[in-house]
Motif scaffolding. Structure first.
Motif, PDB file in Angstrom:
ATOM      1  N   TRP A 191       0.858  -1.166  -0.011  1.00  0.00           N
ATOM      2  CA  TRP A 191       0.022   0.011  -0.092  1.00  0.00           C
ATOM      3  C   TRP A 191       0.683   1.074   0.107  1.00  0.00           C
ATOM      4  N   PHE A 192       0.371   2.442  -0.491  1.00  0.00           N
ATOM      5  CA  PHE A 192       1.150   3.600  -0.539  1.00  0.00           C
ATOM      6  C   PHE A 192       1.515   3.869   0.898  1.00  0.00           C
ATOM      7  N   SER A 193       0.537   3.642   2.008  1.00  0.00           N
ATOM      8  CA  SER A 193       0.981   4.076   3.310  1.00  0.00           C
ATOM      9  C   SER A 193       1.777   3.263   4.030  1.00  0.00           C
ATOM     10  N   ASP A 194       1.981   2.109   3.518  1.00  0.00           N
ATOM     11  CA  ASP A 194       3.204   0.992   3.930  1.00  0.00           C
ATOM     12  C   ASP A 194       4.467   1.876   3.970  1.00  0.00           C
ATOM     13  N   VAL A 195       5.037   2.589   2.891  1.00  0.00           N
ATOM     14  CA  VAL A 195       5.992   3.262   2.734  1.00  0.00           C
ATOM     15  C   VAL A 195       6.023   4.733   3.354  1.00  0.00           C
ATOM     16  N   TYR A 196       4.997   5.374   2.801  1.00  0.00           N
ATOM     17  CA  TYR A 196       4.842   7.123   3.080  1.00  0.00           C
ATOM     18  C   TYR A 196       4.044   7.503   4.402  1.00  0.00           C
ATOM     19  N   MET A 197       3.885   6.344   5.029  1.00  0.00           N
ATOM     20  CA  MET A 197       3.208   6.559   6.414  1.00  0.00           C
ATOM     21  C   MET A 197       3.798   5.557   7.314  1.00  0.00           C
ATOM     22  N   GLY A 198       4.018   4.416   7.187  1.00  0.00           N
ATOM     23  CA  GLY A 198       4.731   3.351   8.135  1.00  0.00           C
ATOM     24  C   GLY A 198       6.262   3.764   8.285  1.00  0.00           C
ATOM     25  N   ALA A 199       6.733   3.463   7.061  1.00  0.00           N
ATOM     26  CA  ALA A 199       8.198   3.376   7.130  1.00  0.00           C
ATOM     27  C   ALA A 199       8.781   4.876   7.174  1.00  0.00           C
ATOM     28  N   LEU A 200       8.123   5.875   6.648  1.00  0.00           N
ATOM     29  CA  LEU A 200       8.520   7.137   6.809  1.00  0.00           C
ATOM     30  C   LEU A 200       8.340   7.723   8.293  1.00  0.00           C
ATOM     31  N   ALA A 201       7.320   7.326   8.998  1.00  0.00           N
ATOM     32  CA  ALA A 201       7.147   7.730  10.394  1.00  0.00           C
ATOM     33  C   ALA A 201       8.111   6.977  11.274  1.00  0.00           C
ATOM     34  N   ILE A 202       8.468   5.543  10.903  1.00  0.00           N
ATOM     35  CA  ILE A 202       9.461   5.019  11.793  1.00  0.00           C
ATOM     36  C   ILE A 202      10.739   5.759  11.577  1.00  0.00           C
ATOM     37  N   ALA A 203      10.974   6.224  10.274  1.00  0.00           N
ATOM     38  CA  ALA A 203      12.438   6.793  10.002  1.00  0.00           C
ATOM     39  C   ALA A 203      12.475   8.255  10.691  1.00  0.00           C
ATOM     40  N   LEU A 204      11.490   8.791  10.707  1.00  0.00           N
ATOM     41  CA  LEU A 204      11.290   9.866  11.392  1.00  0.00           C
ATOM     42  C   LEU A 204      11.567  10.063  13.051  1.00  0.00           C
ATOM     43  N   LEU A 205      10.900   8.892  13.625  1.00  0.00           N
ATOM     44  CA  LEU A 205      10.949   8.762  14.894  1.00  0.00           C
ATOM     45  C   LEU A 205      12.370   8.349  15.366  1.00  0.00           C
ATOM     46  N   SER A 206      13.259   7.656  14.308  1.00  0.00           N
ATOM     47  CA  SER A 206      14.335   6.753  14.903  1.00  0.00           C
ATOM     48  C   SER A 206      15.597   7.369  14.357  1.00  0.00           C
ATOM     49  N   LEU A 207      15.711   7.861  13.139  1.00  0.00           N
ATOM     50  CA  LEU A 207      17.075   8.378  12.600  1.00  0.00           C
ATOM     51  C   LEU A 207      17.479   9.324  13.080  1.00  0.00           C
ATOM     52  N   PRO A 208      16.686  10.420  13.422  1.00  0.00           N
ATOM     53  CA  PRO A 208      17.072  11.738  14.083  1.00  0.00           C
ATOM     54  C   PRO A 208      18.181  11.403  15.392  1.00  0.00           C
ATOM     55  N   TRP A 209      17.721  10.332  16.139  1.00  0.00           N
ATOM     56  CA  TRP A 209      18.556  10.222  17.149  1.00  0.00           C
ATOM     57  C   TRP A 209      19.827   9.528  16.966  1.00  0.00           C
ATOM     58  N   VAL A 210      20.057   9.148  15.777  1.00  0.00           N
ATOM     59  CA  VAL A 210      21.435   8.746  15.211  1.00  0.00           C
ATOM     60  C   VAL A 210      22.138   9.870  14.704  1.00  0.00           C
ATOM     61  N   LEU A 211      21.322  10.604  13.712  1.00  0.00           N
ATOM     62  CA  LEU A 211      22.113  11.038  12.860  1.00  0.00           C
ATOM     63  C   LEU A 211      22.057  12.798  13.566  1.00  0.00           C
ATOM     64  N   CYS A 212      21.153  13.247  14.208  1.00  0.00           N
ATOM     65  CA  CYS A 212      21.301  14.615  14.777  1.00  0.00           C
ATOM     66  C   CYS A 212      21.734  14.559  16.211  1.00  0.00           C
ATOM     67  N   THR A 213      22.306  13.410  16.564  1.00  0.00           N
ATOM     68  CA  THR A 213      23.262  13.588  17.876  1.00  0.00           C
ATOM     69  C   THR A 213      24.702  13.170  17.137  1.00  0.00           C
TER      70      THR A 213
END
Length: 236
Positions: A191-213
Motif C-alpha cells: 500500500w502507499f501508506s506502508d511506505v509513506y506513512m509506516g516506513a517514513l514515520a519510523i524513519a522520522l522517529l528513529s533516525l534523528p536520534w542517530v544522525l542529529c546526535t
C-alpha cells in the motif's frame, strides 16, 4: 545534540502515525485504495503490454541487484566528492555505520511493530495480478506488507547520504529512494501508506536520534580508527 531538529522530526513522525490511527479520519485508507486502483487497472498485458512488462521486471527479485548498484553509484559519487585525506577509510566506516544502523532498525521494527496487514493484491478481488500477466517470476503480493521494509532501508540510505555527503547527494538519494520504492506500490505488493506513512514515520522517529546526535559521527570515527589500525598491522 540538535534537540530542536530531533523534536521537529519526531513530531512529524507522530503526526503521520496519528493521521493514520484516527478512526474517523479515513485519509490513508482512501488514498491507498485510489492509488492502488489507479495503477492496477493499467496492469494488463493485453491492453498495456510494455508498461505491464516493465512493472513486472521492476518487481522481479533480480532487479534488486540493479537497485543495489544504483545506491552503490551514489555512494561512490559521495566518496569522490570528499576531498579529505583517507576518504576511502572514512567512507568505508560510514558505510558500515549505515549498515549497522539499518540492521538494528530492521530488527527493532520486527520485534516492536506488532501490527501488520496483507498487501492490496490480497485484500481486493477482481484485480490484475502481475504474476498472472507475465510469464516470469515477479513479486505482486505479501502476507504482511506493513511497514514498507524496502522503503525504510532506502530512507536510511538517504538520511545517511544527506548527513555525511550534503544536500546535493542527499537530494539525488531521495529521488532514487522514491523511484526504487515506487514499483512495489505500483505492482500492488505494498500500500502507499506502508511506505509513506509506516516506513517514513519510523524513519522520522528513529533516525534523528542517530544522525542529529553525535552517535553516527562517533560510530563512523571509531570504525575509521579501527580500519586504520588494521591497515597499519597489515603494513608492518
Amino acid at each position: 545534540m540538535k534537540i530542536t531538529r530531533i523534536a521537529c522530526y519526531n513530531i512529524l513522525g507522530l503526526a503521520l502515525l496519528l493521521s493514520w490511527w484516527l478512526p474517523h479520519f479515513p485519509f490513508w485508507s482512501t488514498l491507498d485504495d485510489d492509488i492502488f486502483w489507479f495503477f492496477n487497472q493499467t496492469l494488463s498485458i493485453t491492453d498495456h503490454p510494455l508498461w505491464t512488462t516493465l512493472v513486472a521486471v521492476l518487481n522481479n527479485r533480480d532487479f534488486d541487484i540493479a537497485s543495489f548498484l544504483a545506491l552503490a553509484a551514489v555512494f561512490a559519487w559521495a566518496m569522490r566528492l570528499d576531498t579529505r585525506p583517507e576518504r576511502l577509510k572514512r567512507w568505508s566506516a560510514i558505510g558500515v555505520s549505515m549498515l549497522v544502523t539499518a540492521g538494528l532498525l530492521s530488527l527493532l521494527v520486527n520485534k516492536l511493530v506488532t501490527y501488520g496487514h496483507p498487501s492490496p493484491t490480497l485484500t481486493h478481488s477482481g484485480i490484475h495480478l502481475l504474476s498472472q500477466e507475465v510469464s516470469f517470476a515477479t513479486k505482486d503480493r505479501s502476507g504482511n506488507s506493513f511497514p514498507g521494509d524496502h522503503g525504510l532501508m532506502l530512507m536510511t540510505f538517504t538520511a545517511f547520504m544527506w548527513h555525511f555527503a550534503g544536500r546535493r547527494v542527499g537530494l539525488v538519494s531521495a529521488v532514487l529512494a522514491v523511484a526504487l520504492s515506487a514499483p512495489r506500490i505500483i505492482g500492488g505488493g505494498h500500500w502507499f501508506s506502508d511506505v509513506y506513512m509506516g516506513a517514513l514515520a519510523i524513519a522520522l522517529l528513529s533516525l534523528p536520534w542517530v544522525l542529529c546526535t553525535s552517535l553516527a559521527n562517533r560510530m563512523a570515527a571509531w570504525l575509521q580508527r579501527s580500519l586504520e589500525r588494521l591497515a597499519s598491522r597489515f603494513h608492518h
